[in-house]
Design a protein around this motif. Sequence first.
Motif, PDB file in Angstrom:
ATOM      1  N   ALA A  81      34.005  35.829  42.379  1.00 22.20           N
ATOM      2  CA  ALA A  81      33.990  36.998  43.183  1.00 22.20           C
ATOM      3  C   ALA A  81      33.226  36.653  44.380  1.00 22.20           C
ATOM      4  N   SER A  89      33.645  33.493  35.553  1.00 19.33           N
ATOM      5  CA  SER A  89      34.056  32.876  34.437  1.00 19.33           C
ATOM      6  C   SER A  89      34.581  31.469  34.839  1.00 19.33           C
ATOM      7  N   PHE A 140      47.292  31.044  40.979  1.00 16.94           N
ATOM      8  CA  PHE A 140      46.341  31.696  41.396  1.00 16.94           C
ATOM      9  C   PHE A 140      46.527  33.039  42.114  1.00 16.94           C
ATOM     10  N   ARG A 152      37.499  30.582  35.214  1.00 16.61           N
ATOM     11  CA  ARG A 152      38.778  30.981  36.030  1.00 16.61           C
ATOM     12  C   ARG A 152      38.650  31.982  36.926  1.00 16.61           C
ATOM     13  N   TRP A 153      37.482  32.670  37.369  1.00 16.10           N
ATOM     14  CA  TRP A 153      37.334  33.829  38.049  1.00 16.10           C
ATOM     15  C   TRP A 153      36.055  33.800  38.847  1.00 16.10           C
ATOM     16  N   ARG A 209      44.918  36.173  44.495  1.00 17.72           N
ATOM     17  CA  ARG A 209      43.783  36.769  45.182  1.00 17.72           C
ATOM     18  C   ARG A 209      43.787  37.812  45.778  1.00 17.72           C
ATOM     19  N   THR A 225      38.089  38.356  45.762  1.00 17.93           N
ATOM     20  CA  THR A 225      38.094  37.518  44.470  1.00 17.93           C
ATOM     21  C   THR A 225      39.332  36.713  44.410  1.00 17.93           C
ATOM     22  N   GLU A 226      39.169  35.637  43.506  1.00 18.95           N
ATOM     23  CA  GLU A 226      40.187  34.496  43.057  1.00 18.95           C
ATOM     24  C   GLU A 226      40.259  34.449  41.560  1.00 18.95           C
ATOM     25  N   ARG A 227      41.255  34.429  40.979  1.00 13.67           N
ATOM     26  CA  ARG A 227      41.612  34.211  39.679  1.00 13.67           C
ATOM     27  C   ARG A 227      42.754  33.213  39.214  1.00 13.67           C
ATOM     28  N   ARG A 228      42.381  32.376  38.260  1.00 15.14           N
ATOM     29  CA  ARG A 228      43.530  31.436  37.738  1.00 15.14           C
ATOM     30  C   ARG A 228      44.155  32.378  36.808  1.00 15.14           C
ATOM     31  N   MET A 229      45.612  31.983  37.008  1.00 14.82           N
ATOM     32  CA  MET A 229      46.452  32.818  35.803  1.00 14.82           C
ATOM     33  C   MET A 229      47.151  31.540  35.254  1.00 14.82           C
ATOM     34  N   ALA A 259      30.624  32.876  40.085  1.00 13.51           N
ATOM     35  CA  ALA A 259      31.497  32.385  39.042  1.00 13.51           C
ATOM     36  C   ALA A 259      31.395  33.394  37.781  1.00 13.51           C
TER      37      ALA A 259
END
Length: 338
Positions: A252, A247, A284, A249-250, A286, A275-279, A245
């Motif tokens: 890898a 962060s 989200f 929101r992010w 990826r 990777t996955e990130r919340r926007m 993690a």
Amino acid sequence: MISRVQQIVLGTAMAGWASAAGAQTFDTVGTRAAGMGGAFVAVADDSSAAYWNPAGFAAGNLFTMVLDRRTLKVNPGTPEGAGSGSGLLVSLGMPALGLSYYRLRSTILTPVAPPTAAADDGRKAIATDELRLDTLITHHSGATLVQSIAPGVAVGATLKLVRGVASSMIVPEGDRDALLGGVSELSGKGSTRFDADIGVMASTGRLKVGLTVRNLSQPEFRTAGAGGISALSLRRQARAGIAVALSERWIAAADLDLMRTRDALGDERTFAAGTERRMGRKAFVRGGLRLNTAAARNPALAAGGSYAVTGSLLLDAQVTGGSDRTRRGWGVSARFVY
């Protein structure tokens, strides 16, 4: 010189001496996972954990449900072979229990091995223009049980009944897209086997590691059709993963197969990173890549995303691209998370 009939008979006999793997690859199911390139063993925090890592339910939501659909294709312009596959997953789960059903289909075209016997004049017999068409469709109905064995460490198992229908036959070389697309369902008598998948998940702080072993009993299914092999089986698969993690929101992640499997082009041992990130509040994104470390092939690149229709309902989509030597495809899913 050996006649064409003799060539076909000899090649068929060589192909039929033993059973072969059904080539249902690890990443056939899971739109969210595929959007990360297939790096999901240490992420697996929704009900697709029943497939990707049964122990993932322990760190998941109070209740989660997934309806998922994916398709894949390998269609090289070389004589090596071609393949296609699809997966449908319906699963629901809570931290200690999950229920799932998934249907996997794999179709592989491989050239019939040419006879090795020499002709009367000493010249080698020419190769035939024949392909072996192997298709395996399996229906998996399972229950997942999870147990914490130490702080931050859980083990899980998906116990399942697998009903399989298999076919193997010799067909003339032709339009490979048409040959692959022409097989959607199989007629004939299927058989049911017991099987299990197991998983381990450990987490500490921002780090998670996971391990999944699928198809423990390597179930085998007798084939229908003329001239092919006698049975297709689900080979055992093992994959380890790590997720960090970066962060709130992010994340890898990276996965590595611990065993070699077979696909349409031969041996495969996958390394995946994603990777996955919340926007914002609702979206989200990826991305990821997949490499075959067992052969020199071009990487497959993946991209995907999600949109929260409501606070609990998310819609996912992904696409995987690359050369003809990679498994290209797409997926869509709906997830309910509470």
